[in-house]
Design a protein around this motif. Structure first.
Motif, PDB file in Angstrom:
ATOM      1  N   HIS A 169      46.501  48.716  44.580  1.00  0.00           N
ATOM      2  CA  HIS A 169      45.789  49.996  44.548  1.00  0.00           C
ATOM      3  C   HIS A 169      46.242  50.897  45.689  1.00  0.00           C
ATOM      4  CE1 HIS A 169      42.222  48.083  42.140  1.00  0.00           C
ATOM      5  NE2 HIS A 169      43.398  47.915  41.564  1.00  0.00           N
ATOM      6  N   PHE A 213      42.196  37.953  44.966  1.00  0.00           N
ATOM      7  CA  PHE A 213      42.026  39.358  44.598  1.00  0.00           C
ATOM      8  C   PHE A 213      42.728  40.304  45.570  1.00  0.00           C
ATOM      9  CE2 PHE A 213      38.141  37.658  42.435  1.00  0.00           C
ATOM     10  CZ  PHE A 213      38.502  38.010  41.147  1.00  0.00           C
ATOM     11  N   PHE A 265      45.356  42.761  44.232  1.00  0.00           N
ATOM     12  CA  PHE A 265      44.919  43.969  43.532  1.00  0.00           C
ATOM     13  C   PHE A 265      44.586  45.083  44.523  1.00  0.00           C
ATOM     14  CE2 PHE A 265      44.177  40.431  40.656  1.00  0.00           C
ATOM     15  CZ  PHE A 265      44.787  40.899  39.495  1.00  0.00           C
ATOM     16  N   LYS A 266      44.001  44.718  45.638  1.00  0.00           N
ATOM     17  CA  LYS A 266      43.730  45.730  46.662  1.00  0.00           C
ATOM     18  C   LYS A 266      45.033  46.328  47.190  1.00  0.00           C
ATOM     19  CE  LYS A 266      41.062  43.106  49.314  1.00  0.00           C
ATOM     20  NZ  LYS A 266      40.140  42.742  50.408  1.00  0.00           N
ATOM     21  N   GLN A 282      47.132  45.447  35.130  1.00  0.00           N
ATOM     22  CA  GLN A 282      47.683  45.241  36.464  1.00  0.00           C
ATOM     23  C   GLN A 282      48.102  43.794  36.712  1.00  0.00           C
ATOM     24  OE1 GLN A 282      44.852  46.837  39.487  1.00  0.00           O
ATOM     25  NE2 GLN A 282      43.663  47.448  37.692  1.00  0.00           N
ATOM     26  N   ASP A 283      47.449  42.859  36.058  1.00  0.00           N
ATOM     27  CA  ASP A 283      47.667  41.453  36.375  1.00  0.00           C
ATOM     28  C   ASP A 283      48.892  40.891  35.676  1.00  0.00           C
ATOM     29  OD1 ASP A 283      46.148  41.782  33.961  1.00  0.00           O
ATOM     30  OD2 ASP A 283      45.738  39.625  33.951  1.00  0.00           O
ATOM     31  N   SER A 296      46.629  36.452  37.777  1.00  0.00           N
ATOM     32  CA  SER A 296      45.276  36.115  37.327  1.00  0.00           C
ATOM     33  C   SER A 296      45.273  34.683  36.806  1.00  0.00           C
ATOM     34  CB  SER A 296      44.795  37.089  36.251  1.00  0.00           C
ATOM     35  OG  SER A 296      45.655  37.093  35.134  1.00  0.00           O
ATOM     36  N   PHE A 317      42.439  44.469  35.003  1.00  0.00           N
ATOM     37  CA  PHE A 317      43.030  43.549  35.981  1.00  0.00           C
ATOM     38  C   PHE A 317      43.003  42.092  35.535  1.00  0.00           C
ATOM     39  CE2 PHE A 317      38.574  43.251  36.812  1.00  0.00           C
ATOM     40  CZ  PHE A 317      38.357  41.975  37.305  1.00  0.00           C
ATOM     41  N   ASP A 318      42.551  41.824  34.305  1.00  0.00           N
ATOM     42  CA  ASP A 318      42.466  40.413  33.894  1.00  0.00           C
ATOM     43  C   ASP A 318      42.836  40.213  32.428  1.00  0.00           C
ATOM     44  OD1 ASP A 318      40.251  41.599  32.760  1.00  0.00           O
ATOM     45  OD2 ASP A 318      38.799  40.142  33.518  1.00  0.00           O
ATOM     46  N   THR A 349      49.968  40.052  41.687  1.00  0.00           N
ATOM     47  CA  THR A 349      48.630  40.277  41.130  1.00  0.00           C
ATOM     48  C   THR A 349      48.405  39.254  40.017  1.00  0.00           C
ATOM     49  OG1 THR A 349      49.601  42.012  39.728  1.00  0.00           O
ATOM     50  CG2 THR A 349      48.452  42.730  41.713  1.00  0.00           C
ATOM     51  N   PHE A 393      38.036  46.219  40.522  1.00  0.00           N
ATOM     52  CA  PHE A 393      39.493  46.230  40.468  1.00  0.00           C
ATOM     53  C   PHE A 393      40.067  46.925  39.235  1.00  0.00           C
ATOM     54  CE2 PHE A 393      38.494  42.537  43.224  1.00  0.00           C
ATOM     55  CZ  PHE A 393      39.057  43.043  44.388  1.00  0.00           C
ATOM     56  N   ASN A 394      39.235  47.467  38.379  1.00  0.00           N
ATOM     57  CA  ASN A 394      39.732  48.297  37.286  1.00  0.00           C
ATOM     58  C   ASN A 394      40.067  49.689  37.796  1.00  0.00           C
ATOM     59  OD1 ASN A 394      39.514  46.438  35.138  1.00  0.00           O
ATOM     60  ND2 ASN A 394      37.315  46.824  34.960  1.00  0.00           N
TER      61      ASN A 394
END
Length: 595
Positions: free
Chosen positions: A140, A133, A136-137, A184-185, A114, A250-251, A112, A162-163
């Motif tokens: 999740h 991206f 991130f999917k 997450q990143d 960034s 996510f960033d 993941t 993506f949050n």
């Protein structure tokens, strides 16, 4: 994150700045009215506590008694009813540990990453979608499979695709919630470095001692620990009184412009200003054994950030008939003069977390191990002169990398450009500085100091000086020097997190439960701070009780943002236990008094 760090308070009286022989800055910059000057003086009161009505193996907690001023007061330990209530007992189970290893490794195995240019990348499906991206999917989907009870019992919001914001609504929803955050990143692992990794960065390896891989120490360790702590409570049939929110942007590694910024707005819309009891994010200085004690060092402040850009404009021409000083030459003189000048000497204020840390060391450290310079510096009247002398001693002892910039504003030229052709005189040359702003200063003050430092060069070489569209000096003929801001608007130092009261004590209770092992280590909770910034800058309006803290011991995680990132698995388990304890203790507080 570096060790020991400082603080400042929004909408409060400004911290008095030290006097110096430097002339008072003139009133030319339009930012003077627009930028926030932050800061407040901080007292450290002690509150007396009573414990009663033990339920679910956790004590009910109430504040009572008068508050009195004292230095580095510690919350009392909260007793356990039985060994089965101890998080370390729960999480030392071999079956549990094996399962947690796989949960952690599974998250690391999903890249993941960034990148800076993802701020404007297309994240909606369809033409132009950025496949970066996809990670991130996949993450999740992995979290939903791994933590089924969380997905069953909580409400999931995505205030950007993506949050992730999970809300476990309490039986008393009018009480303020606890917010636990992570991101997450991860930073990219460049192809050029892959042959230097002991194990591939996204293979996810447990060698029996360490978890290896990108994100193992920043910050999937926290994300997985928080998720596992809640999943475990739900497996036990736990019914929460207070609302609990888990929020994962996510960033963060590129500043959080779409991640934490959107989460912050979502939470503000949901709970309102100061509607959150307490928020914990990454940062701080962790857990460190020093001066004969075990120190818990949450970040209670962050420095500000501003990047002044200096543009030198001159007439061009052929290089065969140059002027005495080209624009690049003038810019070089400016850069050298700024670097050589002591623009931001070490300074200290009683509101600074560094000062708070010093008091904690002097109060609770083993006397024979407390440095003599620190004892001497804290004796007598704390005038500004005495405090600045103490700051200078701290900077000298701690060293440039370890602590100097926790007691002063930094300055570094980070970008420079000029010229376009070998035989053409440059018509412009540009340099950008970056300063991380001391807790006692404001962006406005720092920009004024830069302008004042450049003024002598403009005068010496007959240049006009324009600072933020205001003419400071109009000499005329040889060119123009312009000062502006690069990139985002300046960031003021973060509001001060109080180091007393219900939230601070709650933090201490959880820390003592996990790290104070059967009397072997005496745990001291002390303010700390960071030279960098975290996602918490997006959360300032939610609560005054923002703690930047990753519950891990110094020297047990390595190489965040670089080759061979890893973390001791035992450290991860301690962090997991800490989040578990915080959740339980917070839920037993029956009122919002003190939050």
């Amino acid at each position: 994150m570096s060790s020991i760090e400082p603080i400042s308070e929004k909408a409060a009286a400004p911290i008095p700045l030290p006097t110096s022989s430097r002339p008072t800055p003139t009133t030319y910059t339009p930012l003077r009215r627009a930028l926030l000057i932050t800061g407040t003086l901080l007292l450290l009161p002690v509150a007396h506590h009573t414990f009663s009505n033990f339920t679910d193996n956790t004590p009910s907690i109430a504040l009572s008694g008068p508050a009195v001023s004292n230095a580095c007061v510690q919350a009392p330990a909260v007793p356990y009813i039985s060994d089965t209530a101890r998080s370390d007992f729960i999480f030392e189970n071999d079956t549990f540990k094996a399962k947690e290893v796989e949960r952690f490794l599974g998250a690391i195995r999903i890249p993941t990453q960034s990148y800076d240019d993802m701020t404007n990348a297309k994240f909606e499906e369809g033409e132009g979608y950025d496949v970066r991206f996809d990670g991130f999917k996949k993450l999740h989907a992995y979290l939903e499979e791994t933590y089924p009870l969380i997905y069953e019992k909580t409400t999931l919001a995505n205030p950007h695709r993506f949050n992730l914001v999970y809300t476990l609504r309490g039986s008393e929803p009018k009480l303020k919630p606890l917010v636990l955050t992570a991101h997450q990143d991860v930073v990219p692992a460049p192809d050029s470095t892959l042959d230097r990794w002991t194990y591939p960065p996204f293979k996810g390896v447990f060698d029996g001692e360490y978890i290896w891989g990108r994100g193992s120490s920043d910050c999937k360790n926290s994300l997985i620990a928080i998720m596992t702590a809640l999943e475990h409570r739900l497996e036990q049939g736990w019914k929460n009184r207070r609302t609990l929110v888990l929020a994962f942007g996510f960033d963060e590694e590129i500043g959080g412009p779409q991640g934490a910024s959107a989460i912050g707005k979502h939470l503000l819309d949901t709970y309102g200003p100061n509607g959150v009891a307490m928020l914990v994010d990454e940062g701080g200085s962790g857990v460190e054994e020093k001066y004969g004690k075990l120190w818990i060092l949450p970040g209670t402040a962050e420095k500000g950030n501003v990047s002044p850009a200096i543009l030198v404009e001159t007439e061009g021409g052929h290089s065969s008939t140059p002027s005495v000083h080209t624009g690049i030459g003038i810019l070089s003189r400016i850069v050298a003069s700024v670097e050589d000048a002591n623009l931001f000497p070490p300074t200290l204020h009683t509101s600074s977390p560094v000062y708070g840390y010093m008091n904690c060391v002097a109060t609770h450290g083993v006397p024979s191990l407390v440095p003599s310079w620190l004892k001497k510096g804290l004796q007598g009247k704390q005038t500004q002169k005495a405090l600045d002398k103490l700051a200078a001693a701290y900077a000298e002892v701690r060293g440039r990398m370890a602590g100097e910039f926790l007691v002063r504003t930094s300055k570094a030229v980070t970008l420079i450009s000029g010229g376009h052709k070998l035989n053409a005189l440059p018509e412009s040359a540009r340099a950008v500085f970056n300063s991380r702003i001391d807790f006692s200063q404001s962006p406005e003050t720092v920009l004024d100091i830069y302008t004042d430092s450049i003024l002598p060069t403009a005068e010496a070489y007959n240049f006009t000086l324009i600072s933020f569209n205001k003419t400071v000096l109009h000499e005329g003929s040889d060119g123009t020097i312009r000062i502006d801001i690069q990139g985002d608007d300046p960031l003021a130092p973060a509001p001060l997190t109080p180091v007393h009261g219900q939230a601070w004590d709650l933090f201490g209770w959880a820390s003592r439960r996990v790290f104070e092992k059967d009397g072997e280590d005496e745990v001291i909770v002390s303010p700390s701070a960071a030279t960098g910034n975290t996602d918490t800058k997006w959360y300032w309006d939610l609560t005054k009780n923002i703690y930047r803290f990753v519950p891990r011991r110094i020297g047990t995680s390595f190489a965040a943002h670089t080759v061979d990132e890893k973390i001791l698995f035992k450290t991860h388990l301690e962090g997991l236990a800490w989040y578990h304890e915080l959740i339980l203790l917070f839920d037993d507080i029956k009122t919002d008094e003190g939050f």
